[in-house]
Design a protein around this motif. Structure first.
Motif, PDB file in Angstrom:
ATOM      1  N   THR A  93       0.827  -1.242  -0.006  1.00 45.00           N
ATOM      2  CA  THR A  93      -0.041  -0.044   0.044  1.00 45.00           C
ATOM      3  C   THR A  93       0.997   1.157  -0.096  1.00 45.00           C
ATOM      4  O   THR A  93       0.521   2.315  -0.630  1.00 45.00           O
ATOM      5  CB  THR A  93      -1.061  -0.101   1.252  1.00 45.00           C
ATOM      6  OG1 THR A  93      -1.707  -1.194   1.426  1.00 45.00           O
ATOM      7  CG2 THR A  93      -2.132   0.931   1.227  1.00 45.00           C
ATOM      8  N   GLY A 173     -15.803   3.068  -0.678  1.00 44.07           N
ATOM      9  CA  GLY A 173     -15.277   3.533  -2.025  1.00 44.07           C
ATOM     10  C   GLY A 173     -15.244   4.772  -2.045  1.00 44.07           C
ATOM     11  O   GLY A 173     -15.399   5.654  -1.204  1.00 44.07           O
ATOM     12  N   ALA A 186     -13.960   3.785  -7.203  1.00 44.58           N
ATOM     13  CA  ALA A 186     -13.226   2.682  -6.706  1.00 44.58           C
ATOM     14  C   ALA A 186     -13.980   2.306  -5.546  1.00 44.58           C
ATOM     15  O   ALA A 186     -14.560   2.886  -4.726  1.00 44.58           O
ATOM     16  CB  ALA A 186     -11.909   2.633  -6.266  1.00 44.58           C
ATOM     17  N   PHE A 188     -14.068  -0.901  -2.782  1.00 45.96           N
ATOM     18  CA  PHE A 188     -13.134  -1.923  -1.919  1.00 45.96           C
ATOM     19  C   PHE A 188     -13.515  -2.098  -0.610  1.00 45.96           C
ATOM     20  O   PHE A 188     -14.719  -1.784  -0.115  1.00 45.96           O
ATOM     21  CB  PHE A 188     -11.665  -0.998  -1.902  1.00 45.96           C
ATOM     22  CG  PHE A 188     -11.743   0.185  -1.423  1.00 45.96           C
ATOM     23  CD1 PHE A 188     -11.767   0.586  -0.040  1.00 45.96           C
ATOM     24  CD2 PHE A 188     -11.846   1.167  -2.214  1.00 45.96           C
ATOM     25  CE1 PHE A 188     -11.847   1.932   0.320  1.00 45.96           C
ATOM     26  CE2 PHE A 188     -11.675   2.573  -1.892  1.00 45.96           C
ATOM     27  CZ  PHE A 188     -11.920   2.942  -0.595  1.00 45.96           C
ATOM     28  N   VAL A 198      -9.649  -4.408  -3.932  1.00 46.22           N
ATOM     29  CA  VAL A 198     -10.329  -3.547  -4.511  1.00 46.22           C
ATOM     30  C   VAL A 198     -11.178  -4.141  -5.760  1.00 46.22           C
ATOM     31  O   VAL A 198     -10.541  -4.946  -6.454  1.00 46.22           O
ATOM     32  CB  VAL A 198      -9.464  -2.586  -5.495  1.00 46.22           C
ATOM     33  CG1 VAL A 198     -10.018  -1.576  -6.225  1.00 46.22           C
ATOM     34  CG2 VAL A 198      -8.611  -1.840  -4.275  1.00 46.22           C
ATOM     35  N   HIS A 199     -12.344  -4.244  -5.780  1.00 43.55           N
ATOM     36  CA  HIS A 199     -13.269  -4.987  -6.658  1.00 43.55           C
ATOM     37  C   HIS A 199     -13.633  -4.358  -7.895  1.00 43.55           C
ATOM     38  O   HIS A 199     -13.826  -5.022  -8.744  1.00 43.55           O
ATOM     39  CB  HIS A 199     -14.579  -5.269  -5.642  1.00 43.55           C
ATOM     40  CG  HIS A 199     -14.661  -6.169  -4.562  1.00 43.55           C
ATOM     41  ND1 HIS A 199     -14.086  -7.442  -4.848  1.00 43.55           N
ATOM     42  CD2 HIS A 199     -14.709  -5.955  -3.262  1.00 43.55           C
ATOM     43  CE1 HIS A 199     -14.186  -8.189  -3.652  1.00 43.55           C
ATOM     44  NE2 HIS A 199     -14.606  -7.238  -2.535  1.00 43.55           N
ATOM     45  N   TYR A 200     -13.783  -2.874  -7.862  1.00 46.56           N
ATOM     46  CA  TYR A 200     -14.180  -2.279  -9.056  1.00 46.56           C
ATOM     47  C   TYR A 200     -13.578  -0.901  -8.948  1.00 46.56           C
ATOM     48  O   TYR A 200     -13.397  -0.215  -8.010  1.00 46.56           O
ATOM     49  CB  TYR A 200     -15.651  -2.084  -8.888  1.00 46.56           C
ATOM     50  CG  TYR A 200     -16.647  -3.407  -8.894  1.00 46.56           C
ATOM     51  CD1 TYR A 200     -16.687  -4.214  -9.805  1.00 46.56           C
ATOM     52  CD2 TYR A 200     -17.014  -3.491  -7.578  1.00 46.56           C
ATOM     53  CE1 TYR A 200     -17.471  -5.280  -9.609  1.00 46.56           C
ATOM     54  CE2 TYR A 200     -18.094  -4.476  -7.353  1.00 46.56           C
ATOM     55  CZ  TYR A 200     -18.120  -5.533  -8.216  1.00 46.56           C
ATOM     56  OH  TYR A 200     -18.974  -6.731  -8.122  1.00 46.56           O
ATOM     57  N   GLU A 201     -12.945  -0.617 -10.148  1.00 43.69           N
ATOM     58  CA  GLU A 201     -12.486   0.565 -10.568  1.00 43.69           C
ATOM     59  C   GLU A 201     -12.914   0.922 -11.951  1.00 43.69           C
ATOM     60  O   GLU A 201     -12.683   0.164 -12.984  1.00 43.69           O
ATOM     61  CB  GLU A 201     -10.814   0.535 -10.666  1.00 43.69           C
ATOM     62  CG  GLU A 201     -10.121   0.328  -9.374  1.00 43.69           C
ATOM     63  CD  GLU A 201      -8.634   0.352  -9.664  1.00 43.69           C
ATOM     64  OE1 GLU A 201      -7.864   1.058  -8.565  1.00 43.69           O
ATOM     65  OE2 GLU A 201      -8.326  -0.192 -10.597  1.00 43.69           O
ATOM     66  N   ASN A 215      -6.397   5.058  -8.582  1.00 44.97           N
ATOM     67  CA  ASN A 215      -5.440   4.044  -7.932  1.00 44.97           C
ATOM     68  C   ASN A 215      -4.672   4.790  -6.720  1.00 44.97           C
ATOM     69  O   ASN A 215      -4.537   4.143  -5.856  1.00 44.97           O
ATOM     70  CB  ASN A 215      -4.474   3.652  -8.869  1.00 44.97           C
ATOM     71  CG  ASN A 215      -3.634   2.217  -8.339  1.00 44.97           C
ATOM     72  OD1 ASN A 215      -3.653   1.841  -7.207  1.00 44.97           O
ATOM     73  ND2 ASN A 215      -2.948   1.604  -9.254  1.00 44.97           N
ATOM     74  N   THR A 218      -7.139   5.741  -3.769  1.00 42.05           N
ATOM     75  CA  THR A 218      -7.386   4.524  -2.994  1.00 42.05           C
ATOM     76  C   THR A 218      -6.324   4.188  -2.185  1.00 42.05           C
ATOM     77  O   THR A 218      -6.699   3.781  -0.827  1.00 42.05           O
ATOM     78  CB  THR A 218      -7.663   3.539  -4.019  1.00 42.05           C
ATOM     79  OG1 THR A 218      -8.989   3.718  -4.830  1.00 42.05           O
ATOM     80  CG2 THR A 218      -8.262   2.077  -3.096  1.00 42.05           C
ATOM     81  N   ILE A 229      -2.733  -4.160  -0.739  1.00 44.39           N
ATOM     82  CA  ILE A 229      -3.758  -4.236  -1.609  1.00 44.39           C
ATOM     83  C   ILE A 229      -3.905  -5.136  -2.572  1.00 44.39           C
ATOM     84  O   ILE A 229      -3.126  -5.025  -3.454  1.00 44.39           O
ATOM     85  CB  ILE A 229      -3.900  -2.505  -2.278  1.00 44.39           C
ATOM     86  CG1 ILE A 229      -3.912  -1.619  -0.936  1.00 44.39           C
ATOM     87  CG2 ILE A 229      -5.130  -2.552  -3.215  1.00 44.39           C
ATOM     88  CD1 ILE A 229      -3.985  -0.026  -1.804  1.00 44.39           C
ATOM     89  N   ARG A 231      -5.568  -6.207  -6.098  1.00 43.92           N
ATOM     90  CA  ARG A 231      -6.343  -5.401  -6.808  1.00 43.92           C
ATOM     91  C   ARG A 231      -6.892  -6.716  -7.998  1.00 43.92           C
ATOM     92  O   ARG A 231      -7.105  -6.380  -9.375  1.00 43.92           O
ATOM     93  CB  ARG A 231      -5.579  -4.414  -7.574  1.00 43.92           C
ATOM     94  CG  ARG A 231      -4.790  -3.491  -6.731  1.00 43.92           C
ATOM     95  CD  ARG A 231      -4.068  -2.171  -7.430  1.00 43.92           C
ATOM     96  NE  ARG A 231      -5.120  -1.525  -8.513  1.00 43.92           N
ATOM     97  CZ  ARG A 231      -4.775  -1.245  -9.864  1.00 43.92           C
ATOM     98  NH1 ARG A 231      -3.367  -1.307 -10.110  1.00 43.92           N
ATOM     99  NH2 ARG A 231      -5.658  -0.836 -10.535  1.00 43.92           N
TER     100      ARG A 231
END
Length: 261
Positions: A93, A173, A186, A188, A198-201, A215, A218, A229, A231
């Protein structure tokens, strides 16, 4: 993930002797996941037999290192193969939040260009801006023509499920807002005490470099709580793989599958 993608995966579950067995059934494949729960050889053996009876190319997914070790010890003749397309990328991170050194020079340049051209604010996703997030998703899907492509259509549904059940699923998010409107998001959550996933970007293409801002923002949000993290995978998409590798992952979480003979 299983909940949000259930209309695509048609998941069915069975609890047996304290173990959870999950089966996925899409238009392209059917497969079991190695049972979740305490070590129970009888349940493990039964699940492997069920998987073999599917006569699919990859009937059993092995997601944890200890599961792989167990399979190797008890079924040395079975063939377990790595699926590189579904390796999760795991990053430090503090690296993602600072982008230090020469190896991140080009990303920093692109990020600075984005910030010059598209000055942005960052907000947390909350009940107060959920409607704006949903409006953003409509725009994103229109530009990507989601309804023309099976996987994008289901991804649209998955993200809507994530937004509709945001608090119940424990999601957090951010939104990145160039020119006062949401241009990217994002979503997460905590994967374990050391790692966020992180599920969605998602972002609109109006401002080049916005994904780099999503990115970094987040990572800045998560850096005081999580060392890593995750991804998720690149799904074998060449451009996505290149983008994820450019950030120099600390390590991968490997996925193995049973090759049916």
């Amino acid at each position: 993930t299983l909940f949000c993608w259930r209309s695509y995966g048609h998941y069915s579950i069975c609890e047996q002797d304290g173990c959870l067995i999950i089966k996925g059934d899409t238009e392209n494949y059917r497969s079991y996941r190695f049972p979740i729960g305490p070590i129970n050889p009888d349940v493990f053996h039964a699940t492997i037999k069920l998987a073999q009876d599917l006569h699919e190319e990859a009937p059993l997914l092995v997601l944890e290192p200890w599961q792989f070790t167990w399979m190797r010890e008890h079924y040395p003749d079975l063939i377990l193969k790595q699926d590189r397309n579904f390796f999760d990328y795991v990053y430090k991170t503090d690296i993602l939040s600072t982008l230090p050194g020469q190896e991140f020079l080009s990303i920093r340049k692109q990020l600075n260009k984005f910030r010059r051209n598209c000055p942005s604010t960052v907000e947390m996703i909350t009940e107060s801006n959920m409607d704006e997030v949903l409006e953003f998703l409509i725009k994103w899907c229109q530009q990507r023509e989601c309804d023309k492509y099976t996987i994008l259509k289901h991804e649209k549904e998955a993200i809507r499920e994530a937004i509709a059940n945001f608090s119940e699923l424990g999601f957090s998010g951010i939104t990145v807002n160039p020119r006062g409107e949401i241009g990217g998001i994002a979503i997460f959550e905590e994967l374990n005490p050391h790692t966020a996933v992180v599920h969605y970007e998602k972002a609109l293409p109006d401002c080049e470099g916005i994904y780099k801002e999503i990115n970094m923002q987040t990572a800045l949000h998560l850096k005081d709580r999580y060392e890593y993290i995750n991804r998720e995978s690149d799904m074998g998409i060449p451009g996505l793989r290149e983008a994820k590798e450019r950030y120099h992952p600390d390590h991968y979480v490997k996925l193995y599958y049973l090759e049916n003979s």
